[in-house]
Design a protein around this motif. Structure first.
Motif, short mmCIF file in Angstrom:
data_model
loop_
_atom_site.label_atom_id
_atom_site.label_comp_id
_atom_site.label_asym_id
_atom_site.label_seq_id
_atom_site.Cartn_x
_atom_site.Cartn_y
_atom_site.Cartn_z
N HIS A 104 12.93 2.47 -14.95
CA HIS A 104 12.57 2.61 -13.54
C HIS A 104 11.17 3.17 -13.33
O HIS A 104 10.80 3.43 -12.18
CB HIS A 104 13.62 3.47 -12.81
CG HIS A 104 14.86 2.70 -12.48
ND1 HIS A 104 15.08 2.12 -11.26
CD2 HIS A 104 15.95 2.39 -13.23
CE1 HIS A 104 16.24 1.49 -11.27
NE2 HIS A 104 16.79 1.64 -12.46
N THR A 105 10.39 3.33 -14.40
CA THR A 105 8.98 3.68 -14.22
C THR A 105 8.29 2.47 -13.61
O THR A 105 8.74 1.33 -13.80
CB THR A 105 8.32 4.07 -15.56
OG1 THR A 105 8.45 2.99 -16.47
CG2 THR A 105 8.94 5.34 -16.13
N PRO A 106 7.22 2.67 -12.84
CA PRO A 106 6.64 1.55 -12.08
C PRO A 106 6.31 0.31 -12.91
O PRO A 106 6.66 -0.80 -12.51
CB PRO A 106 5.38 2.17 -11.47
CG PRO A 106 5.71 3.62 -11.33
CD PRO A 106 6.56 3.94 -12.51
N TRP A 107 5.65 0.46 -14.04
CA TRP A 107 5.25 -0.73 -14.81
C TRP A 107 6.45 -1.44 -15.40
O TRP A 107 6.57 -2.67 -15.30
CB TRP A 107 4.26 -0.36 -15.92
CG TRP A 107 3.66 -1.59 -16.54
CD1 TRP A 107 2.54 -2.22 -16.12
CD2 TRP A 107 4.18 -2.34 -17.63
NE1 TRP A 107 2.32 -3.34 -16.90
CE2 TRP A 107 3.31 -3.43 -17.84
CE3 TRP A 107 5.28 -2.22 -18.46
CZ2 TRP A 107 3.51 -4.37 -18.84
CZ3 TRP A 107 5.49 -3.17 -19.46
CH2 TRP A 107 4.60 -4.22 -19.63
N TYR A 146 9.55 -1.29 -14.45
CA TYR A 146 10.38 -1.86 -13.39
C TYR A 146 9.80 -3.19 -12.91
O TYR A 146 10.52 -4.18 -12.78
CB TYR A 146 10.52 -0.90 -12.21
CG TYR A 146 11.49 -1.41 -11.18
CD1 TYR A 146 12.85 -1.15 -11.32
CD2 TYR A 146 11.07 -2.18 -10.09
CE1 TYR A 146 13.77 -1.64 -10.40
CE2 TYR A 146 11.98 -2.68 -9.18
CZ TYR A 146 13.32 -2.40 -9.33
OH TYR A 146 14.22 -2.89 -8.43
N ALA A 147 8.51 -3.22 -12.68
CA ALA A 147 7.87 -4.43 -12.13
C ALA A 147 7.90 -5.60 -13.12
O ALA A 147 8.05 -6.75 -12.71
CB ALA A 147 6.43 -4.13 -11.74
N HIS A 148 7.76 -5.32 -14.40
CA HIS A 148 7.63 -6.40 -15.38
C HIS A 148 8.90 -6.71 -16.16
O HIS A 148 9.02 -7.80 -16.72
CB HIS A 148 6.51 -6.07 -16.36
CG HIS A 148 5.17 -6.05 -15.71
ND1 HIS A 148 4.62 -4.89 -15.20
CD2 HIS A 148 4.29 -7.04 -15.45
CE1 HIS A 148 3.45 -5.17 -14.67
NE2 HIS A 148 3.23 -6.47 -14.80
N VAL A 149 9.82 -5.78 -16.24
CA VAL A 149 11.00 -5.99 -17.08
C VAL A 149 12.31 -5.75 -16.32
O VAL A 149 13.16 -6.63 -16.24
CB VAL A 149 10.95 -5.05 -18.33
CG1 VAL A 149 12.19 -5.22 -19.18
CG2 VAL A 149 9.70 -5.33 -19.15
N HIS A 150 12.48 -4.58 -15.76
CA HIS A 150 13.78 -4.16 -15.23
C HIS A 150 14.13 -4.81 -13.88
O HIS A 150 15.30 -4.82 -13.49
CB HIS A 150 13.80 -2.64 -15.10
CG HIS A 150 15.15 -2.07 -14.81
ND1 HIS A 150 16.22 -2.19 -15.68
CD2 HIS A 150 15.62 -1.39 -13.75
CE1 HIS A 150 17.27 -1.59 -15.17
NE2 HIS A 150 16.94 -1.10 -13.99
N ARG A 151 13.16 -5.37 -13.22
CA ARG A 151 13.40 -5.98 -11.90
C ARG A 151 14.47 -7.07 -11.99
O ARG A 151 15.25 -7.25 -11.06
CB ARG A 151 12.09 -6.55 -11.36
CG ARG A 151 12.19 -7.18 -10.00
CD ARG A 151 10.82 -7.58 -9.49
NE ARG A 151 9.96 -8.11 -10.52
CZ ARG A 151 9.67 -9.40 -10.67
NH1 ARG A 151 10.13 -10.27 -9.83
NH2 ARG A 151 8.88 -9.81 -11.64
#
Length: 92
Positions: free
Chosen positions: A50-53, A55-60
């Motif tokens: 859930h860290t910004p990077w 989250y945006a590239h993997v966890h989304r």
């Protein structure tokens, strides 16, 4: 089975002369410690996703599926599956 694959730990050697109840309790304790360790590892790995990077590239991908089903928990980016699920189980 251990002799066939030569898989013995110091713990197995220590338990070799122990009574059956002690062996059963020791194995139950090992299982409990492994379960708690795996749960803690997966919790912190999920928090890290859930860290910004990440989250945006993997966890989304994981949060795109809105179905309230058990298999929705496995809807992951391949990198997340490798890091959180597969590697976590191997480490514990």
């Amino acid at each position: 089975l251990r002799e066939r694959f030569c898989v013995a730990t110091w713990f197995d050697v220590w338990l070799a002369g122990a009574p059956l109840l002690a062996v059963a309790c020791a194995r139950a304790a090992q299982l409990l410690v492994a379960a708690v360790a795996l749960d803690a590892l997966q919790y912190h790995a999920h928090r890290a996703m859930h860290t910004p990077w990440l989250y945006a590239h993997v966890h989304r991908w994981h949060h795109e599926l809105r179905a309230p089903r058990a298999y929705a928990a496995l809807y992951n980016h391949p990198l997340e599956s490798l890091l959180v699920d597969a590697l976590g189980a191997v480490l514990v």
